[in-house]
Write an enzyme that holds these catalytic residues in place. Structure first.
Site, PDB file in Angstrom:
ATOM      1  N   CYS A  64       0.858  -1.185   0.000  1.00  0.00           N
ATOM      2  CA  CYS A  64       0.000   0.000   0.000  1.00  0.00           C
ATOM      3  C   CYS A  64       0.895   1.236   0.000  1.00  0.00           C
ATOM      4  O   CYS A  64       2.056   1.165  -0.371  1.00  0.00           O
ATOM      5  CB  CYS A  64      -0.997  -0.016   1.160  1.00  0.00           C
ATOM      6  SG  CYS A  64      -0.268   0.319   2.763  1.00  0.00           S
ATOM      7  N   ARG A  65       0.373   2.373   0.424  1.00  0.00           N
ATOM      8  CA  ARG A  65       1.141   3.609   0.367  1.00  0.00           C
ATOM      9  C   ARG A  65       2.234   3.651   1.430  1.00  0.00           C
ATOM     10  O   ARG A  65       3.366   3.991   1.157  1.00  0.00           O
ATOM     11  CB  ARG A  65       0.193   4.805   0.524  1.00  0.00           C
ATOM     12  CG  ARG A  65       0.887   6.141   0.358  1.00  0.00           C
ATOM     13  CD  ARG A  65      -0.126   7.281   0.243  1.00  0.00           C
ATOM     14  NE  ARG A  65       0.538   8.541   0.536  1.00  0.00           N
ATOM     15  CZ  ARG A  65       0.676   9.050   1.760  1.00  0.00           C
ATOM     16  NH1 ARG A  65       0.189   8.417   2.800  1.00  0.00           N
ATOM     17  NH2 ARG A  65       1.294  10.204   1.931  1.00  0.00           N
TER      18      ARG A  65
END
Length: 99
Positions: A64-65
């Site tokens: 993810c980020r």
């Protein structure tokens, strides 16, 4: 305990030609900014509806980020009996190629 992989470890494995199962769980607009080549995009909220994509004999690296959402996805998939590893630091720490 959720297994982890650093962005540097992952980059090295990809450079060494390892065939890895990467799943990017970010939202569409985040992925549009670039994702690791070869990663499959399944938004975090869509994971429960896409369990048929996952194979219990393979290990998946969840991205993810920053590593928070991917950790939650790892915990969920781990509960379902899947082998997963969380990419710590997420795409914010990724220095490798993106597409």
């Amino acid at each position: 305990m959720i297994e982890e992989i650093t962005t540097e470890e992952l980059k090295k494995k990809l450079e060494d030609g390892e065939n890895l199962e990467l799943v990017d769980v970010r939202e569409d607009e985040e992925v549009a900014e670039g994702m690791i080549p070869g990663a499959k995009h399944i938004r975090m909220g869509d994971i429960p509806d896409n369990l048929d994509y996952f194979d219990k004999n393979k290990e998946y690296i969840i991205i993810c980020r920053s590593g928070g959402r991917s950790f939650n996805v790892c915990a969920y998939l781990d509960d379902q009996g899947y082998k997963v590893r969380n990419m710590v630091g997420g795409m914010l720490n990724w220095t490798g190629e993106t597409k």
